[in-house]
Design a protein around this motif. Structure first.
Motif, PDB file in Angstrom:
ATOM      1  N   ASP A   1       0.700  -1.269  -0.191  1.00 49.05           N
ATOM      2  CA  ASP A   1      -0.168   0.064  -0.074  1.00 49.05           C
ATOM      3  C   ASP A   1       0.921   1.324   0.072  1.00 49.05           C
ATOM      4  OD1 ASP A   1      -2.273  -1.233   0.011  1.00 49.05           O
ATOM      5  OD2 ASP A   1      -2.579  -1.227   2.238  1.00 49.05           O
ATOM      6  N   ALA A   2       1.994   1.164   0.391  1.00 46.66           N
ATOM      7  CA  ALA A   2       2.905   2.242   0.833  1.00 46.66           C
ATOM      8  C   ALA A   2       3.771   2.623  -0.679  1.00 46.66           C
ATOM      9  CB  ALA A   2       3.810   2.234   1.849  1.00 46.66           C
ATOM     10  N   ARG A   3       3.826   1.497  -1.449  1.00 42.36           N
ATOM     11  CA  ARG A   3       4.445   1.798  -2.632  1.00 42.36           C
ATOM     12  C   ARG A   3       4.076   2.995  -3.593  1.00 42.36           C
ATOM     13  NH1 ARG A   3       9.745   0.394  -2.552  1.00 42.36           N
ATOM     14  NH2 ARG A   3       9.514   0.495  -5.007  1.00 42.36           N
ATOM     15  N   PRO A   4       4.891   3.708  -4.068  1.00 41.30           N
ATOM     16  CA  PRO A   4       4.420   4.829  -4.982  1.00 41.30           C
ATOM     17  C   PRO A   4       3.812   4.291  -6.252  1.00 41.30           C
ATOM     18  CG  PRO A   4       6.628   4.943  -4.884  1.00 41.30           C
ATOM     19  CD  PRO A   4       6.315   3.995  -3.853  1.00 41.30           C
ATOM     20  N   GLU A   5       4.262   3.213  -6.701  1.00 42.13           N
ATOM     21  CA  GLU A   5       3.789   2.544  -7.969  1.00 42.13           C
ATOM     22  C   GLU A   5       2.466   1.952  -7.860  1.00 42.13           C
ATOM     23  OE1 GLU A   5       8.460   1.724  -7.478  1.00 42.13           O
ATOM     24  OE2 GLU A   5       6.590   1.567  -6.333  1.00 42.13           O
ATOM     25  N   VAL A   6       1.974   1.637  -6.703  1.00 41.71           N
ATOM     26  CA  VAL A   6       0.542   0.837  -6.376  1.00 41.71           C
ATOM     27  C   VAL A   6      -0.202   1.783  -6.228  1.00 41.71           C
ATOM     28  CG1 VAL A   6      -0.432  -0.753  -5.197  1.00 41.71           C
ATOM     29  CG2 VAL A   6       1.903  -1.391  -5.801  1.00 41.71           C
ATOM     30  N   ALA A   7      -1.420   1.968  -6.924  1.00 44.60           N
ATOM     31  CA  ALA A   7      -2.571   2.658  -6.633  1.00 44.60           C
ATOM     32  C   ALA A   7      -3.597   2.038  -5.713  1.00 44.60           C
ATOM     33  CB  ALA A   7      -3.219   3.191  -7.796  1.00 44.60           C
ATOM     34  N   ARG A   8      -3.622   0.659  -5.740  1.00 48.15           N
ATOM     35  CA  ARG A   8      -4.577   0.060  -4.827  1.00 48.15           C
ATOM     36  C   ARG A   8      -4.323  -1.305  -4.890  1.00 48.15           C
ATOM     37  NH1 ARG A   8      -9.921  -2.334  -5.250  1.00 48.15           N
ATOM     38  NH2 ARG A   8      -9.918  -1.647  -7.420  1.00 48.15           N
ATOM     39  N   VAL A   9      -4.227  -2.055  -3.893  1.00 51.34           N
ATOM     40  CA  VAL A   9      -3.956  -3.562  -3.686  1.00 51.34           C
ATOM     41  C   VAL A   9      -5.337  -4.196  -3.985  1.00 51.34           C
ATOM     42  CG1 VAL A   9      -3.134  -5.621  -2.375  1.00 51.34           C
ATOM     43  CG2 VAL A   9      -2.053  -3.625  -2.498  1.00 51.34           C
ATOM     44  N   ILE A  10      -5.649  -5.195  -4.787  1.00 52.07           N
ATOM     45  CA  ILE A  10      -6.884  -5.669  -4.959  1.00 52.07           C
ATOM     46  C   ILE A  10      -7.118  -7.186  -4.094  1.00 52.07           C
ATOM     47  CG2 ILE A  10      -8.617  -6.505  -6.838  1.00 52.07           C
ATOM     48  CD1 ILE A  10      -7.195  -4.673  -8.745  1.00 52.07           C
ATOM     49  N   SER A  11      -5.762  -7.700  -4.627  1.00 49.51           N
ATOM     50  CA  SER A  11      -5.831  -9.127  -3.860  1.00 49.51           C
ATOM     51  C   SER A  11      -4.438  -9.455  -3.409  1.00 49.51           C
ATOM     52  CB  SER A  11      -6.288 -10.170  -4.684  1.00 49.51           C
ATOM     53  OG  SER A  11      -6.165 -11.353  -4.458  1.00 49.51           O
ATOM     54  N   LEU A  12      -4.425  -9.989  -2.139  1.00 49.09           N
ATOM     55  CA  LEU A  12      -3.077 -10.666  -1.895  1.00 49.09           C
ATOM     56  C   LEU A  12      -3.215 -11.918  -1.239  1.00 49.09           C
ATOM     57  CD1 LEU A  12      -0.147 -10.054  -0.999  1.00 49.09           C
ATOM     58  CD2 LEU A  12      -0.677  -9.008   1.144  1.00 49.09           C
ATOM     59  N   ILE A  13      -2.466 -12.819  -2.034  1.00 52.22           N
ATOM     60  CA  ILE A  13      -2.450 -14.192  -1.469  1.00 52.22           C
ATOM     61  C   ILE A  13      -1.038 -14.744  -0.939  1.00 52.22           C
ATOM     62  CG2 ILE A  13      -2.955 -16.640  -2.053  1.00 52.22           C
ATOM     63  CD1 ILE A  13      -5.023 -15.532  -3.982  1.00 52.22           C
ATOM     64  N   THR A  14      -0.994 -15.333   0.096  1.00 53.68           N
ATOM     65  CA  THR A  14       0.474 -15.747   0.348  1.00 53.68           C
ATOM     66  C   THR A  14       0.248 -17.243   0.846  1.00 53.68           C
ATOM     67  OG1 THR A  14      -0.033 -15.358   2.765  1.00 53.68           O
ATOM     68  CG2 THR A  14       1.090 -13.414   1.231  1.00 53.68           C
ATOM     69  N   LEU A  15       1.340 -17.960   0.667  1.00 51.38           N
ATOM     70  CA  LEU A  15       1.586 -19.502   0.845  1.00 51.38           C
ATOM     71  C   LEU A  15       2.874 -19.614   1.610  1.00 51.38           C
ATOM     72  CD1 LEU A  15       0.166 -22.192   0.796  1.00 51.38           C
ATOM     73  CD2 LEU A  15       1.235 -22.366  -1.337  1.00 51.38           C
ATOM     74  N   GLN A  16       2.613 -20.105   2.964  1.00 51.64           N
ATOM     75  CA  GLN A  16       4.027 -20.343   3.625  1.00 51.64           C
ATOM     76  C   GLN A  16       4.465 -21.965   3.291  1.00 51.64           C
ATOM     77  OE1 GLN A  16       5.117 -18.400   6.125  1.00 51.64           O
ATOM     78  NE2 GLN A  16       6.947 -19.471   5.841  1.00 51.64           N
ATOM     79  N   LEU A  17       5.662 -21.984   2.797  1.00 53.13           N
ATOM     80  CA  LEU A  17       6.419 -23.211   2.177  1.00 53.13           C
ATOM     81  C   LEU A  17       7.533 -23.488   3.095  1.00 53.13           C
ATOM     82  CD1 LEU A  17       6.010 -22.432  -1.609  1.00 53.13           C
ATOM     83  CD2 LEU A  17       4.612 -23.993  -0.272  1.00 53.13           C
ATOM     84  N   GLY A  18       7.455 -24.031   4.219  1.00 52.23           N
ATOM     85  CA  GLY A  18       8.532 -24.043   5.212  1.00 52.23           C
ATOM     86  C   GLY A  18       8.967 -22.804   5.585  1.00 52.23           C
TER      87      GLY A  18
END
Length: 304
Positions: free
Chosen positions: A236-253
């Protein structure tokens, strides 16, 4: 994992404690000729085997990706952690429960109880040192969260297992010492049987809770909520990004995969849009070193 505790240090402390306790039980078994103490020696050696499995899991989880495993072997640690939880349930909990019920049905007076008391006291000291080292590593990972919140939200399976194992072992040794003292004071061996049953129940409860947490990781969980929020705030704080629509993370160890769909500020140039995405991904991997794979889907902002 960045910001996480040193699992290897906690495992080695637990291994050292269990080996020292196994040696003390073996010495007691040799001088007393007690078959029960000999069985306890084997039990402690089995606990050492559990730590060996966790070390093996950590080693396997660091293997590089391959064509068959394009996202790496990070989740191998979840398998070995789950196996340790199963062994804690069966070899530890069920065996102790069986022994306790057997003693309730056929109570026997304690012989040379001072050996048992001495070994248990030494075991409490050794496990307390191991528990202290484990809690130091947990403190690095949990931040302002309570121990219970960390236990429920942590994605470090091996540290969760060591914490549960150390906690169960320390409480179990304290219960055993109390049971021995009560048996000696009252002259009633039923207290020793009750203590053994309580230890078995304790080990089973801890093993079930640990298995539930590791099972969730094995199936596939996102990063812990605190880390997820930090990644979102970063984007959200990055100047290149206007809006985060979706954020998916997956923990792999100890590694993480991130998938982002975001509305970008670049509207006209494909090259400029590509450079913006690359800049965000580079910065994200620098800020969150555990992010190994990132997939970015842009949604260019539209002007009026």
């Amino acid at each position: 994992m960045a910001g996480g505790g040193d699992s290897t240090r906690a495992i080695l402390f637990a291994l050292g404690a269990n080996f020292a306790i196994a040696v003390s039980k073996g010495v007691a078994a040799f001088f007393t000729g007690s078959s029960a103490m000999l069985a306890e020696t084997v039990h402690s050696l089995a606990d050492c085997g559990n730590q060996g499995l966790l070390i093996l899991g950590l080693k396997q989880s660091k293997r590089p990706p391959s064509p068959d495993y394009p996202l790496g072997y990070g989740k191998a640690i979840y398998f070995w952690s789950f196996l340790v939880a199963v062994m804690l349930f069966t070899v530890g909990g069920m065996f102790s429960l069986y022994e306790g019920i057997h003693k309730l049905q056929h109570p026997e007076p304690l012989k040379q109880w001072w050996w048992a008391a001495g070994v248990l006291t030494f075991g409490i000291v050794a496990e307390a040192i191991s528990m202290r080292a484990c809690l130091q590593e947990v403190a690095k990972a949990r931040g302002q969260r309570t121990l219970w919140q960390w236990f429920r939200e942590s994605r470090q399976a091996e540290l969760v297992v060591i914490f549960g194992e150390d906690l169960a072992a320390l409480l179990g040794l304290v219960l055993a010492l109390i049971a021995v003292i009560l048996t000696v004071v009252t002259g009633n061996p039923i207290w020793d049987a009750i203590g053994t049953v309580c230890i078995g129940a304790l080990l089973i409860i801890v093993a079930v809770f640990v298995a539930i947490e590791v099972k969730a990781m094995l199936i596939g969980q996102s990063v812990d909520p605190l880390r997820q929020q930090q990644i979102r705030e970063f984007l959200d704080a990055r100047p290149e990004v206007a809006r985060v629509i979706s954020l998916i993370t997956l923990q792999l160890g100890n590694e993480v995969m991130v998938s982002v769909q975001a509305q970008m500020r670049e509207e006209h140039s494909v090259a400029g849009l590509t450079e913006q995405i690359n800049a965000v991904e580079r910065a994200m991997k620098q800020a969150f070193p555990e992010v190994r794979w990132s997939f970015f889907e842009p949604d260019v902002a539209r002007g009026d």
